[in-house]
Scaffold this motif. Structure first.
Motif, PDB file in Angstrom:
ATOM      1  N   SER A   1      43.832   6.678 -19.369  1.00 46.55           N
ATOM      2  CA  SER A   1      43.738   8.127 -19.174  1.00 46.55           C
ATOM      3  C   SER A   1      42.294   8.555 -19.342  1.00 46.55           C
ATOM      4  N   LYS A   2      41.884   9.524 -18.563  1.00 46.47           N
ATOM      5  CA  LYS A   2      40.532  10.069 -18.733  1.00 46.47           C
ATOM      6  C   LYS A   2      40.363  10.657 -20.125  1.00 46.47           C
ATOM      7  N   TYR A   3      41.420  11.272 -20.640  1.00 41.77           N
ATOM      8  CA  TYR A   3      41.333  11.854 -21.981  1.00 41.77           C
ATOM      9  C   TYR A   3      41.039  10.776 -23.025  1.00 41.77           C
TER      10      TYR A   3
ATOM     11  N   VAL B   1      40.271  17.412 -14.244  1.00 44.79           N
ATOM     12  CA  VAL B   1      41.226  16.440 -14.773  1.00 44.79           C
ATOM     13  C   VAL B   1      42.615  17.015 -14.546  1.00 44.79           C
ATOM     14  N   TYR B   2      43.525  16.212 -14.014  1.00 47.83           N
ATOM     15  CA  TYR B   2      44.856  16.693 -13.646  1.00 47.83           C
ATOM     16  C   TYR B   2      45.889  16.217 -14.669  1.00 47.83           C
ATOM     17  N   PRO B   3      46.360  17.102 -15.543  1.00 51.91           N
ATOM     18  CA  PRO B   3      47.221  16.692 -16.661  1.00 51.91           C
ATOM     19  C   PRO B   3      48.482  15.942 -16.252  1.00 51.91           C
TER      20      PRO B   3
ATOM     21  N   GLU C   1      47.608  12.467 -15.321  1.00 52.51           N
ATOM     22  CA  GLU C   1      47.209  11.720 -16.512  1.00 52.51           C
ATOM     23  C   GLU C   1      48.410  11.322 -17.351  1.00 52.51           C
TER      24      GLU C   1
ATOM     25  N   ILE D   1      48.693  15.120 -24.269  1.00 51.55           N
ATOM     26  CA  ILE D   1      48.048  15.835 -23.165  1.00 51.55           C
ATOM     27  C   ILE D   1      48.338  17.330 -23.207  1.00 51.55           C
TER      28      ILE D   1
ATOM     29  N   GLY E   1      39.894  18.130 -21.551  1.00 49.68           N
ATOM     30  CA  GLY E   1      39.704  18.355 -20.122  1.00 49.68           C
ATOM     31  C   GLY E   1      38.582  19.334 -19.836  1.00 49.68           C
ATOM     32  N   ASP E   2      38.130  20.060 -20.843  1.00 44.77           N
ATOM     33  CA  ASP E   2      37.075  21.059 -20.701  1.00 44.77           C
ATOM     34  C   ASP E   2      35.729  20.407 -21.013  1.00 44.77           C
TER      35      ASP E   2
END
Length: 690
Positions: free
Chosen positions: A387-389, A432-434, A437, A476, A482-483
């Motif tokens: 995940s990007k997070y 970023v698309y929750p 993700e 998430i 994401g900010d």
């Protein structure tokens, strides 16, 4: 496709001829070109001026592709698939730049790519003595720590106070035989200028991928900016409209990512039996999940499109590599080469005493790696937290810890010279698309539990009483990572801000980082340092036998490959080296992936259908060469590399001149379509201006 039996007979015949040279083989560093061989084969010896201009006209996208400068105003040419992440990041639900394409009508309309960093190589400095002196007599963690420290020292000295515009990397050539510092000019303000529709760029889709004939306009034009203005470039490649003719000598200057032609047999066996098999299983599962998710809605399909393309491309490439390593003839060749080198060493007592045990030490490291491959990849490698997070949290938590140390004592990815690239990604404004993700994180957590086991202490620490889906949703739904402003504040706040954060991903990373560092430390001690130290010894043996007359394995650094425009024989069928624009219309079925976009049909009457479109050459390339310019003796662009044929997939391990081919977009086709299909007359003038 040529049958396996024929391939084996030819390979055995080649092995019977000592020192047999394979024409056009080699990804050569620009400071060690095989000039005598080039002169003997093609009657051409590049001058020092030619080499320098070629080096300065070439570029790379730091994320893993090649590129080139094609105008004095910073215009950069690369592949559509190399810039697709930028296209994806600049798209919205209402405007899909990958599907619809993009053209900036003026420079004020050029769009900033959030995460593309361009590098131009400007200087190569040998630092072999410094690196080897720093690690002399050391093993395990002490070896690795000393190597990290000296590399950090060398790169920091190279960058100096110019980190905004200078990047320096210590490059390992011949698996530790040589170490060099590559000094690059860094361009972090990169803007999107033109990209065709995906239907044109990837015409034929996965069925045609790694095949030929091809009919792809796989190109994107970017522009490098400095100080808010287009960069002024002195060395760039002018375009050739006529392109190269069949049999003509051509060059590919680019950044091949990685080859394994000089690995030991034990390392190749690990690749064949473990790494590639596991990668293929993982990619197959991921492809199924992405395809299913894409069916949820057009927006879901758009969010997953870039990842799905990457998965399908990697799957085909890895499958080709596995097939190559499963060929008994290839493995026999590698075993014979290794045996011959070991016999050479054994005949020299001093060399034997120093080097003789290196192969067995590397083999032992392979066994150690097999014991930790799963936890290392899942925990430290991040495959269990896709995940990007999670990536942002790892960078923030480790960055806070590592930046508090002197640069030479940090993990290498957090050394001072590496921070600008890391910060560009961390502060990226890309969306970023929750929901996407959640799907990817849930899948990776599921695999973490499956591969390590439900009762594994680390799995219990991660999941507790929650399912992968429940944990993904909880993390998430409550994160603010994401900010980019939140990420920047945490980065700038350092360790104090990280410890005070209540973000669930930050808290999770703080809790899990000790275990990740522990498995990393074990890998570096038992595997990485052993391989590195003993590979250096084997490199010394090769140098004793061959000198530097052989080329090093690819390392995502600038290389030159030479060859010629040439088709090949496919059984009883001769494959010609060119396709035409007219052939693309003949191949068009109107159904994806063989449907040309409406813009092409609208412009068909204006196009020269006999214009050569894609071409095949004997240049030796590998992944990472995507986006490489193909030039002629005059330093003019005659093509743009975007693929290899199906026979090139074994090129990670050897080069077969009979049918291993590079595939490029013809320079004339780029000019023809940019002007007549896409209305880019001003860009045509810019890239034709000398």
């Amino acid at each position: 496709m040529i049958g396996t039996t024929m391939r084996i007979h030819w390979l055995f015949a080649a092995l019977l001829v000592p020192g047999m040279a394979l024409a056009a083989e080699g990804m050569w560093t620009l400071d060690n070109l095989p000039k005598a061989k080039m002169q003997a084969e093609y009657g051409f010896t590049p001058s020092e001026g030619w080499i320098k201009r070629t080096m300065l006209g070439s570029a790379r996208i730091a994320g893993g592709c090649s590129a080139s400068f094609v105008s004095k105003d910073g215009l950069v040419m690369t592949n559509h698939h190399c810039a697709s992440e930028c296209l994806d990041q600049m798209s919205t639900a209402k405007k899909n730049l990958i599907k619809d394409g993009f053209l900036a009508k003026g420079r004020e309309q050029e769009l900033i790519c959030p995460e593309i960093e361009l590098n131009r190589l400007e200087q190569i400095t040998d630092v072999t003595t410094e690196v080897k002196n720093a690690t002399a007599g050391l093993d395990g963690a002490a070896f690795k720590n000393a190597q990290n420290a000296v590399k950090a020292k060398l790169t920091s000295a190279c960058v100096g106070n110019d980190k905004e515009t200078v990047r320096c990397d210590v490059v390992d050539l011949y698996h530790g035989g040589l170490y060099q510092v590559y000094k690059y000019h860094r361009f972090q303000d990169t803007r999107l200028v033109w990209a065709p529709e995906k239907a044109a760029a990837f015409f034929g889709g996965d069925p045609d991928n790694f095949n030929f004939p091809r009919y792809d306009l796989d190109i994107t034009l970017l522009r490098a900016y400095e100080g808010g203005k287009p960069a002024k470039i002195e060395n760039y490649f002018p375009f050739s409209k006529s392109g190269a003719q069949e049999g003509e000598m051509v060059f590919v200057t680019g950044q091949p990512g990685s080859t394994q032609r000089q690995l030991t047999v034990s390392q190749l066996t690990t690749l064949r039996d473990l790494t590639l098999v596991n990668n293929l299983i993982r990619l197959a599962e991921m492809r199924g999940v992405l395809e299913q998710y894409s069916k949820n809605s057009p927006e879901a399909a758009r969010n997953a499109e870039h990842a799905l393309f990457g998965v399908e491309n990697a799957y085909k490439a890895f499958r080709g590599r596995l097939s190559a390593l499963q060929d008994p003839a290839l493995m026999k060749q590698k075993q014979d080469e290794e045996t011959a080198l070991r016999q050479f060493v054994a005949k020299q007592p001093a060399l034997q005493a120093k080097v003789g045990g290196a192969w067995d030490a590397i083999a032992a490291a392979q066994q150690a790696y097999r014991q930790i491959e799963a936890p290392y990849g899942l925990i430290e490698g991040g495959r269990g937290f896709s995940s990007k997070y999670s990536s942002y949290a790892r960078a923030l938590v480790r960055g806070a810890e590592e930046r508090a140390k002197p640069s030479g004592e940090r993990l290498p990815e957090y050394a001072d010279a590496k921070l600008p690239e890391l910060e560009q990604e961390l502060f990226s404004t890309a969306p970023v698309y929750p929901e996407y993700e959640k799907v990817m994180l849930s899948l990776s957590l599921t695999k973490l539990r499956e591969m390590l086991g439900t009762d594994d202490p680390f799995v219990k620490q991660v999941l507790g009483k929650q399912s992968p889906e429940q944990l993904s949703d909880a993390l998430i739904d409550h994160t603010k990572l994401g900010d980019p402003a939140v990420r920047k504040a945490l980065w700038q706040g350092g360790k104090e801000a990280i410890l005070k954060s209540d973000d669930p991903f930050i808290k999770q990373e703080l809790a899990l980082d000790p275990a990740a560092r522990a498995i990393r430390a074990r890998y570096e001690k038992e595997v990485d340092s052993v391989q590195q130290k003993n590979s250096e010894l084997i490199a010394q043996a090769r140098f004793a036998e061959q000198g530097t007359s052989a080329y090093p394995d690819a390392t995502f650094t600038l290389r030159l490959s030479y060859g010629e425009v040439k088709g090949w024989q496919e059984g009883d069928k001769k494959i010609p080296p060119f396709t035409t624009i007219g052939g693309a219309f003949e191949r068009d079925t109107g159904a994806d992936p063989f449907a040309l976009p409406a813009s092409w049909h609208a412009a068909k009457s204006k196009l020269n259908l006999a214009q050569r479109y894609n071409l095949a050459t004997t240049n030796d390339i590998i992944g990472g060469n995507s986006g490489s310019p193909m030039i002629n003796r005059n330093g003019e662009i005659v093509g743009l590399i975007f693929d290899g044929n199906i026979h090139s997939l074994g090129g990670a391990f050897w080069f077969d001149p009979r049918d291993n081919r590079s595939i490029a977009v013809h320079s004339g086709a780029i000019l023809e379509t940019l002007g007549k299909v896409y209305g880019g007359a001003d860009l045509v003038k810019e890239i034709q201006a000398h």
